[in-house]
Design a protein around this motif. Sequence first.
Motif, PDB file in Angstrom:
ATOM      1  N   ALA A  69      50.987  29.253  48.881  1.00 15.72           N
ATOM      2  CA  ALA A  69      50.245  28.920  50.097  1.00 15.72           C
ATOM      3  C   ALA A  69      49.579  27.545  50.006  1.00 15.72           C
ATOM      4  CB  ALA A  69      49.192  29.992  50.377  1.00 15.72           C
ATOM      5  N   LEU A  70      49.455  27.003  48.815  1.00 16.79           N
ATOM      6  CA  LEU A  70      48.867  25.674  48.615  1.00 16.79           C
ATOM      7  C   LEU A  70      49.928  24.685  48.137  1.00 16.79           C
ATOM      8  CD1 LEU A  70      45.474  26.625  46.897  1.00 16.79           C
ATOM      9  CD2 LEU A  70      45.932  26.204  49.323  1.00 16.79           C
ATOM     10  N   ALA A  71      51.147  24.836  48.627  1.00 20.26           N
ATOM     11  CA  ALA A  71      52.267  23.996  48.191  1.00 20.26           C
ATOM     12  C   ALA A  71      52.024  22.515  48.435  1.00 20.26           C
ATOM     13  CB  ALA A  71      53.557  24.448  48.876  1.00 20.26           C
ATOM     14  N   ASP A  72      51.154  22.181  49.392  1.00 15.77           N
ATOM     15  CA  ASP A  72      50.879  20.775  49.684  1.00 15.77           C
ATOM     16  C   ASP A  72      49.945  20.133  48.654  1.00 15.77           C
ATOM     17  OD1 ASP A  72      48.865  22.488  50.685  1.00 15.77           O
ATOM     18  OD2 ASP A  72      48.136  20.925  52.038  1.00 15.77           O
ATOM     19  N   VAL A  73      49.335  20.942  47.793  1.00 17.80           N
ATOM     20  CA  VAL A  73      48.485  20.426  46.718  1.00 17.80           C
ATOM     21  C   VAL A  73      49.394  20.178  45.504  1.00 17.80           C
ATOM     22  CG1 VAL A  73      46.532  20.887  45.200  1.00 17.80           C
ATOM     23  CG2 VAL A  73      46.501  21.722  47.562  1.00 17.80           C
ATOM     24  N   PRO A  74      49.422  18.958  44.962  1.00 14.24           N
ATOM     25  CA  PRO A  74      50.344  18.661  43.856  1.00 14.24           C
ATOM     26  C   PRO A  74      49.895  19.238  42.507  1.00 14.24           C
ATOM     27  CG  PRO A  74      49.047  16.719  44.396  1.00 14.24           C
ATOM     28  CD  PRO A  74      48.676  17.783  45.402  1.00 14.24           C
ATOM     29  N   PHE A  75      50.848  19.306  41.602  1.00 11.69           N
ATOM     30  CA  PHE A  75      50.624  19.611  40.190  1.00 11.69           C
ATOM     31  C   PHE A  75      50.126  21.034  39.917  1.00 11.69           C
ATOM     32  CE2 PHE A  75      49.643  14.993  40.721  1.00 11.69           C
ATOM     33  CZ  PHE A  75      50.846  14.536  40.219  1.00 11.69           C
ATOM     34  N   HIS A  76      50.887  22.016  40.367  1.00 10.14           N
ATOM     35  CA  HIS A  76      50.543  23.404  40.067  1.00 10.14           C
ATOM     36  C   HIS A  76      50.856  23.703  38.608  1.00 10.14           C
ATOM     37  CE1 HIS A  76      50.084  25.165  44.262  1.00 10.14           C
ATOM     38  NE2 HIS A  76      50.238  23.862  44.432  1.00 10.14           N
ATOM     39  N   GLY A  77      49.985  24.476  37.991  1.00 14.69           N
ATOM     40  CA  GLY A  77      50.146  24.820  36.592  1.00 14.69           C
ATOM     41  C   GLY A  77      50.963  26.080  36.397  1.00 14.69           C
ATOM     42  N   GLU A  78      51.287  26.326  35.143  1.00 13.51           N
ATOM     43  CA  GLU A  78      52.077  27.503  34.776  1.00 13.51           C
ATOM     44  C   GLU A  78      51.398  28.292  33.657  1.00 13.51           C
ATOM     45  OE1 GLU A  78      55.846  25.827  33.750  1.00 13.51           O
ATOM     46  OE2 GLU A  78      56.374  25.432  35.840  1.00 13.51           O
ATOM     47  N   VAL A  79      50.114  28.041  33.415  1.00 11.76           N
ATOM     48  CA  VAL A  79      49.384  28.712  32.348  1.00 11.76           C
ATOM     49  C   VAL A  79      48.947  30.100  32.787  1.00 11.76           C
ATOM     50  CG1 VAL A  79      47.324  28.607  30.881  1.00 11.76           C
ATOM     51  CG2 VAL A  79      48.602  26.532  31.379  1.00 11.76           C
ATOM     52  N   GLY A  80      48.375  30.171  33.988  1.00 10.59           N
ATOM     53  CA  GLY A  80      47.902  31.441  34.531  1.00 10.59           C
ATOM     54  C   GLY A  80      48.966  32.104  35.369  1.00 10.59           C
ATOM     55  N   PRO A  81      48.709  33.335  35.775  1.00  9.44           N
ATOM     56  CA  PRO A  81      49.696  34.051  36.580  1.00  9.44           C
ATOM     57  C   PRO A  81      49.855  33.443  37.973  1.00  9.44           C
ATOM     58  CG  PRO A  81      47.669  35.322  36.427  1.00  9.44           C
ATOM     59  CD  PRO A  81      47.520  34.144  35.510  1.00  9.44           C
ATOM     60  N   LEU A  82      51.015  33.645  38.567  1.00  2.88           N
ATOM     61  CA  LEU A  82      51.290  33.259  39.939  1.00  2.88           C
ATOM     62  C   LEU A  82      50.302  33.989  40.845  1.00  2.88           C
ATOM     63  CD1 LEU A  82      53.297  31.957  42.036  1.00  2.88           C
ATOM     64  CD2 LEU A  82      54.513  34.136  41.959  1.00  2.88           C
ATOM     65  N   MET A  83      49.664  33.283  41.757  1.00  2.00           N
ATOM     66  CA  MET A  83      48.650  33.895  42.615  1.00  2.00           C
ATOM     67  C   MET A  83      49.232  34.530  43.871  1.00  2.00           C
ATOM     68  SD  MET A  83      45.528  33.787  41.365  1.00  2.00           S
ATOM     69  CE  MET A  83      46.459  34.668  40.132  1.00  2.00           C
ATOM     70  N   ASP A  84      50.503  34.297  44.152  1.00  2.00           N
ATOM     71  CA  ASP A  84      51.137  34.977  45.283  1.00  2.00           C
ATOM     72  C   ASP A  84      51.026  36.486  45.066  1.00  2.00           C
ATOM     73  OD1 ASP A  84      51.825  32.354  45.744  1.00  2.00           O
ATOM     74  OD2 ASP A  84      53.977  32.705  45.889  1.00  2.00           O
ATOM     75  N   ALA A  86      48.182  38.141  45.014  1.00  2.77           N
ATOM     76  CA  ALA A  86      46.915  38.498  44.355  1.00  2.77           C
ATOM     77  C   ALA A  86      46.131  39.515  45.179  1.00  2.77           C
ATOM     78  CB  ALA A  86      46.062  37.254  44.118  1.00  2.77           C
ATOM     79  N   GLY A  87      46.215  39.420  46.493  1.00  3.37           N
ATOM     80  CA  GLY A  87      45.505  40.347  47.371  1.00  3.37           C
ATOM     81  C   GLY A  87      46.058  41.755  47.320  1.00  3.37           C
ATOM     82  N   ASP A  88      47.282  41.910  46.828  1.00  3.25           N
ATOM     83  CA  ASP A  88      47.870  43.236  46.633  1.00  3.25           C
ATOM     84  C   ASP A  88      47.628  43.761  45.218  1.00  3.25           C
ATOM     85  OD1 ASP A  88      48.989  43.506  49.209  1.00  3.25           O
ATOM     86  OD2 ASP A  88      50.764  42.345  48.626  1.00  3.25           O
ATOM     87  N   ARG A  89      47.555  42.862  44.243  1.00  8.19           N
ATOM     88  CA  ARG A  89      47.404  43.275  42.842  1.00  8.19           C
ATOM     89  C   ARG A  89      45.984  43.672  42.481  1.00  8.19           C
ATOM     90  NH1 ARG A  89      50.724  38.786  42.053  1.00  8.19           N
ATOM     91  NH2 ARG A  89      49.106  37.507  41.127  1.00  8.19           N
ATOM     92  N   TRP A  90      45.005  43.003  43.077  1.00 13.31           N
ATOM     93  CA  TRP A  90      43.616  43.240  42.729  1.00 13.31           C
ATOM     94  C   TRP A  90      42.791  43.529  43.978  1.00 13.31           C
ATOM     95  CZ3 TRP A  90      45.694  38.578  40.356  1.00 13.31           C
ATOM     96  CH2 TRP A  90      46.019  38.746  39.007  1.00 13.31           C
ATOM     97  N   THR A  91      41.735  44.300  43.822  1.00 16.39           N
ATOM     98  CA  THR A  91      40.808  44.555  44.919  1.00 16.39           C
ATOM     99  C   THR A  91      39.903  43.347  45.109  1.00 16.39           C
ATOM    100  OG1 THR A  91      39.050  45.478  43.526  1.00 16.39           O
ATOM    101  CG2 THR A  91      40.755  47.028  44.323  1.00 16.39           C
ATOM    102  N   GLU A  92      39.183  43.333  46.202  1.00 11.58           N
ATOM    103  CA  GLU A  92      38.225  42.250  46.436  1.00 11.58           C
ATOM    104  C   GLU A  92      37.182  42.200  45.319  1.00 11.58           C
ATOM    105  OE1 GLU A  92      34.815  41.033  49.707  1.00 11.58           O
ATOM    106  OE2 GLU A  92      36.527  42.220  50.373  1.00 11.58           O
ATOM    107  N   ALA A  93      36.697  43.355  44.888  1.00 15.30           N
ATOM    108  CA  ALA A  93      35.700  43.408  43.811  1.00 15.30           C
ATOM    109  C   ALA A  93      36.276  42.879  42.496  1.00 15.30           C
ATOM    110  CB  ALA A  93      35.193  44.835  43.626  1.00 15.30           C
ATOM    111  N   GLU A  94      37.527  43.231  42.198  1.00 16.09           N
ATOM    112  CA  GLU A  94      38.167  42.733  40.973  1.00 16.09           C
ATOM    113  C   GLU A  94      38.364  41.222  41.045  1.00 16.09           C
ATOM    114  OE1 GLU A  94      40.768  46.671  39.714  1.00 16.09           O
ATOM    115  OE2 GLU A  94      41.556  45.314  41.244  1.00 16.09           O
ATOM    116  N   LEU A  95      38.792  40.729  42.203  1.00 13.27           N
ATOM    117  CA  LEU A  95      38.969  39.281  42.365  1.00 13.27           C
ATOM    118  C   LEU A  95      37.643  38.544  42.208  1.00 13.27           C
ATOM    119  CD1 LEU A  95      41.512  39.297  45.315  1.00 13.27           C
ATOM    120  CD2 LEU A  95      41.947  38.464  42.988  1.00 13.27           C
TER     121      LEU A  95
END
Length: 158
Positions: A69-84, A86-95
């Motif tokens: 969703a932030l494809a227009d922002v350059p230089f995405h990293g690969e250290v952390g998990p893909l955030m696509d 995220a709203g399904d994987r974690w609850t609002e409280a967990e996030l």
Amino acid sequence: MKLTSLTLAAALFGGAALAGEVGPKEVAFTEDGAIEASLTGTAGDAANGAIIMGTKSKGNCVACHEITALADVPFHGEVGPLMDGAGDRWTEAELRGLVANAKMTFEGTMMPAFYKMDGFIRPGDAYTGKAPTEALTPILTAQEIEDVVAFLVTLKDE
């Protein structure tokens, strides 16, 4: 001038500048690292959260995470998990807990604690010659945490 006074008050009194705002030292994490209650009592702004996630001087989440969703922002990293999705994987409280201090959920994570003021290991004067002695302020404010969480919950699997 009023904003400067509030910022100074926040720095001097543990970060709770506004009534109802939970300061970094008062955050209540669950056993699993979630934060059930809003840090501000005010709904987050998803559009501002997206800006924070892509701004180097703020969250800079894209430095470690890929976020389609932030494809227009350059230089995405690969250290952390893909955030696509995220709203399904974690609850609002967990996030909220992950953004505030991911180490409360994942002890060995490299992710910085964005809403923390103490317990840091600082490089000593022998390393830089300029080690700060004053208290550190959180990377993000309570409302910025809520804004980032508001954006993250919109990231659903399609």
